[in-house]
Scaffold this active site. Structure first.
Site, PDB file in Angstrom:
ATOM      1  N   GLY A  27      11.348  52.223  -8.531  1.00 37.39           N
ATOM      2  CA  GLY A  27      10.019  52.202  -7.921  1.00 37.39           C
ATOM      3  C   GLY A  27      10.163  51.926  -6.431  1.00 37.39           C
TER       4      GLY A  27
ATOM      5  N   CYS B 174     -11.938  35.222   2.832  1.00 39.09           N
ATOM      6  CA  CYS B 174     -12.229  33.786   2.919  1.00 39.09           C
ATOM      7  C   CYS B 174     -11.251  32.980   2.071  1.00 39.09           C
ATOM      8  CB  CYS B 174     -13.666  33.535   2.508  1.00 39.09           C
ATOM      9  SG  CYS B 174     -14.784  34.416   3.598  1.00 39.09           S
ATOM     10  N   GLU B 175      -9.984  33.019   2.454  1.00 33.45           N
ATOM     11  CA  GLU B 175      -8.910  32.255   1.796  1.00 33.45           C
ATOM     12  C   GLU B 175      -7.883  31.950   2.880  1.00 33.45           C
ATOM     13  OE1 GLU B 175      -8.035  31.984  -1.742  1.00 33.45           O
ATOM     14  OE2 GLU B 175      -9.555  33.314  -2.608  1.00 33.45           O
TER      15      GLU B 175
ATOM     16  N   TYR C 252       4.101  48.543  -4.140  1.00 27.96           N
ATOM     17  CA  TYR C 252       3.282  47.372  -4.496  1.00 27.96           C
ATOM     18  C   TYR C 252       2.325  47.017  -3.350  1.00 27.96           C
ATOM     19  CZ  TYR C 252       6.911  47.512  -7.959  1.00 27.96           C
ATOM     20  OH  TYR C 252       7.769  47.953  -8.933  1.00 27.96           O
TER      21      TYR C 252
END
Ligand code: PLP
Length: 418
Positions: free
Chosen positions: A275, A341-342, A370
């Site tokens: 991958g 908002c983190e 990914y």
């Protein structure tokens, strides 16, 4: 090797200036290079040219159907982990005879769809799953081609979240129990034993864990032969790492040499499920600087966040971030953060960054694997566009989502409507 290079301080993807694409599709967006994807597939696949093999691209790493088609056109198959990925592979035109299906939690519906499609084999991860496959296959009047995913208990020496081949991980059947399970499977009327498979983890930067697990699998295949069970397919999984920063992963031909050597005396088709190594460095995330803030720390606030690229927040992963238009070599240490908002919403922390101002474009490198495939709508942010460059041209391969798509399928029940 990839085709994202500067020409006179302007970042190009193949022959297209990245800024030209940004003007056309807006930001943020994922940008992939067809020449890089092709080159990576060829380098990997040709390294195994001496032996019967099948390269099954791990769909979960980058699932856009245009990318799946590109690899299918080059002769590749697909490694899928859900009914949704089966559907994608079908929509992309991947030959079902080149599809392998892994994953610990396949449902009866997903198993049925895969059997009806006629895939190469299901990589079975538990005895209970085998029982469900038997039942579904009997219901359809088919024989289900299977391998068991064997857990060889090998340490891949990678991030704990992406280690999968240790005895303590949820994946596969412990190698010590595998013989009993194969013997049981042989007795089932709707099961055809085809292979043995394993996948020990992702972003491996050494060949030795692959060789170690291959050694264990070879011993096991000999044991099966002793019991009269012939294995025609050996699936080694994916996991070869790439260079994000200063890693020095083996080149595909070094990896292939080590594997080919071990396989010389084995009469099996080798299946590989790469991958990241095919797509990781073939894609970038392009984002625009919205604001800068200087205080105790310097922050560069961009229009892409952890919902668009989760790897930095999820794995503390490093992605090089480059200015699309380079102005000098001066650097200042900053955090590159998104609008979510983190506090965990960052693309880089304490990173020496080029001096940038609101409106500048940045390219988050090595984001092809990914990246989009792990993105979400968190904070009700429409997922971004995907664009594929091919020489001097570029093609939208996924529209930016609209606000309508954000609420698609949502319903306000009658009792709330006054
Ligand atoms: C994720 C996964 C792969 C691909 O791993 P990469 O590290 O991206 O090569 C292959 N096979 C299985 C079963 C997987 O779960």
């Amino acid at each position: 090797m990839h085709y994202f290079q500067y020409k006179n301080d302007t970042l190009f993807c193949e022959d297209v200036p990245v800024s030209t694409v940004a003007e056309e599709v807006g930001t943020p967006f994922y940008l992939y290079s067809a020449a890089t994807l092709t080159r990576h597939f060829a380098a990997f696949d040709l390294a195994f040219a001496g032996i019967p093999h099948l390269t099954c691209f791990a769909v979960k790493s980058c699932a856009n159907i245009a990318i799946l088609r590109l690899f299918a056109n080059l002769g590749g198959g697909a490694d899928i982990v859900s009914g949704g990925e089966l559907f994608r592979a079908g929509a992309a035109g991947v030959d079902p005879k080149k599809i392998v299906y892994s994953g610990v939690g396949k449902t009866a519906e997903e198993i049925g769809a895969a059997l009806k499609a006629g895939i190469l084999m299901l990589n079975v991860e538990s005895e209970q799953e085998l029982a469900v496959i038997q039942k579904v296959a009997a219901g359809l009047g088919l024989k289900a081609p299977i391998s068991f995913r064997v857990n060889p208990d090998v340490d891949p020496k990678t991030h704990a979240y992406i280690s999968t081949g240790l005895a303590k991980n949820k994946f596969g059947i412990p190698i010590g129990e595998a013989l009993r399970v194969y013997l049981a499977a042989r007795e089932l009327p709707n099961i055809t034993i085809k292979g043995v498979s394993c996948h020990i983890g992702s972003q491996l930067t050494k060949v030795s864990p692959f060789v170690e697990s291959l050694g264990k699998l070879k011993g096991f295949i000999a044991e099966l032969a002793g019991q009269g069970i012939a294995i025609t397919h050996l699936d080694l999984g994916g996991g070869l790492g790439i260079r994000y920063n200063d890693e020095e992963p083996p080149e595909p031909d070094e990896y292939a040499r080590a594997i080919n050597k071990e396989l010389a005396d084995l009469d099996c088709t080798l299946i590989l499920e790469p991958g990241r190594v095919l797509v990781g460095n073939a894609g970038v995330l392009v984002t625009r600087v919205l604001y800068t803030k200087a205080g105790l720390k310097k922050f560069i606030i961009v229009d892409a966040g952890m919902n668009d690229l989760a790897r930095p927040s999820l794995y503390d992963a490093f992605h090089l971030i480059q200015a699309v238009e380079r102005h000098g070599l001066e650097r200042e240490v900053a955090d590159v953060v998104g609008p979510i908002c983190e506090t965990g919403d960052f693309l880089a922390r304490d990173r020496p960054m080029p001096k940038v101002a609101a409106g500048d474009l940045l390219a988050v490198m090595s984001a092809g694997a990914y990246g989009f495939s792990m993105s979400s709508n968190y904070n009700s942010r429409p997922r971004v566009a995907e664009v594929l460059v091919h020489g001097e041209g570029f093609h939208l391969i996924r529209d930016r989502e609209t606000n309508d798509i954000l609420i698609q399928g949502e319903i306000i029940p009658e009792f709330l409507v006054s």
